[in-house]
Motif scaffolding. Structure first.
Motif, mmCIF file in Angstrom:
data_model
loop_
_atom_site.group_PDB
_atom_site.id
_atom_site.type_symbol
_atom_site.label_atom_id
_atom_site.label_comp_id
_atom_site.label_asym_id
_atom_site.label_seq_id
_atom_site.Cartn_x
_atom_site.Cartn_y
_atom_site.Cartn_z
ATOM 1 N N LYS A 1 -46.601 -18.120 20.884
ATOM 2 C CA LYS A 1 -46.798 -18.953 19.706
ATOM 3 C C LYS A 1 -47.315 -20.332 20.140
ATOM 4 N N LEU A 2 -47.954 -21.030 19.208
ATOM 5 C CA LEU A 2 -48.470 -22.357 19.519
ATOM 6 C C LEU A 2 -47.323 -23.325 19.761
ATOM 7 N N CYS A 3 -47.459 -24.142 20.799
ATOM 8 C CA CYS A 3 -46.469 -25.188 21.053
ATOM 9 C C CYS A 3 -46.562 -26.268 19.971
ATOM 10 N N SER A 4 -45.440 -26.822 19.607
ATOM 11 C CA SER A 4 -45.426 -27.899 18.622
ATOM 12 C C SER A 4 -46.268 -29.072 19.099
ATOM 13 N N ARG A 5 -47.003 -29.680 18.164
ATOM 14 C CA ARG A 5 -47.821 -30.849 18.499
ATOM 15 C C ARG A 5 -46.955 -32.043 18.899
ATOM 16 N N GLN A 6 -45.666 -31.954 18.639
ATOM 17 C CA GLN A 6 -44.776 -33.045 19.029
ATOM 18 C C GLN A 6 -44.502 -33.038 20.533
#
Length: 254
Positions: A175-180
């Motif tokens: 899954k995509l890593c959080s932009r945070q």
């Protein structure tokens, strides 16, 4: 081998310019056009459709949460029926601009937080694919590889496309890593090219932990508001074609 290159475009608003749309259209094969909720407006939508037609780029609707202030990257609490209505509304607006130009919507790709929520939430995914089925049933649904959104699209009978991201880091679950997270986005061209080639040629991607996970992709996304994105997409396309990979829109039989 074959891959589609898509980018988020039409995200300017009023007097504010976002992205490098004019330059991007010379390299991408599919355009995800903002529909006014997270970005874009009626003037920008029409201009962007005209640009896509002029450059023979496949057109996709890019609906998001009604969140101009947060650029659609904040998850809103909306019941499935409201999400359905919001997606129908946005697709309908773009569909009419396309009809004026004599072209059709080839795909739908949710934006930002709506896309990420639909990747893991079956109810949200179902609401989105129902909206697509009721408005543009012939269109592809672009969803994160191995996501709930792709599964929901298959169940309802839509054409589906597994999507991977050229410039985003992945976690151990694919899954995509959080932009945070500080390293959620790849910043150098070398990193982006390496990830693209791993995905297209080896069907895998290196995660933030350093391990590799399987990654099937029919289409690769580039963020239209990224740094030097037009030049990077141009170079990536050239590298793919040198590797004898055909770059074309989904549904394009040429």
């Amino acid at each position: 081998m074959r891959i589609d290159l898509n980018a988020d475009v039409g995200e300017s608003f009023g007097s504010f310019t976002i992205g490098e749309d004019e330059a991007l259209f010379s390299s991408i094969t599919s355009a995800n056009i903002a529909c006014g909720f997270h970005a874009g407006d009626f003037n920008v939508m029409r201009k962007t459709v005209e640009l896509a037609v002029r450059h023979n780029v496949s057109i996709g609707a890019h609906p998001g949460y009604p969140d101009l202030q947060g650029f659609g990257r904040r998850a809103l609490v909306m019941p499935p029926r409201e999400i359905y209505n919001a997606v129908v509304y946005q697709i309908g607006a773009l569909k009419q601009f396309c009809a004026i130009q004599g072209v059709s919507i080839n795909h739908v790709k949710p934006h930002g937080a709506l896309y990420n929520t639909a990747a893991i939430d079956g109810e949200v995914a179902n609401a989105i694919v129902e909206a697509i089925y009721d408005t543009v049933p012939e269109a592809y649904i672009y969803g994160l590889s191995n996501s709930e959104l792709v599964s929901a699209g298959k169940r309802i009978g839509l054409q589906t496309a597994q999507e991977a991201f050229a410039d985003r880091r992945y976690d151990a679950d694919g899954k995509l890593c959080s932009r945070q997270l500080p390293n959620a986005v790849l910043h150098t061209y070398e990193e982006i090219e390496q990830q693209v080639m791993d995905i297209v040629l080896n069907k895998q991607v290196q995660t933030l932990t350093g391990a590799a996970v399987t990654m099937e992709a029919d289409t690769l996304c580039f963020h239209g508001d990224g740094s030097d994105v037009a030049l990077r997409v141009q170079k990536i396309r050239q590298a793919l074609e040198v590797a004898n990979i055909r770059v074309s829109a989904l549904g394009d039989m040429r």
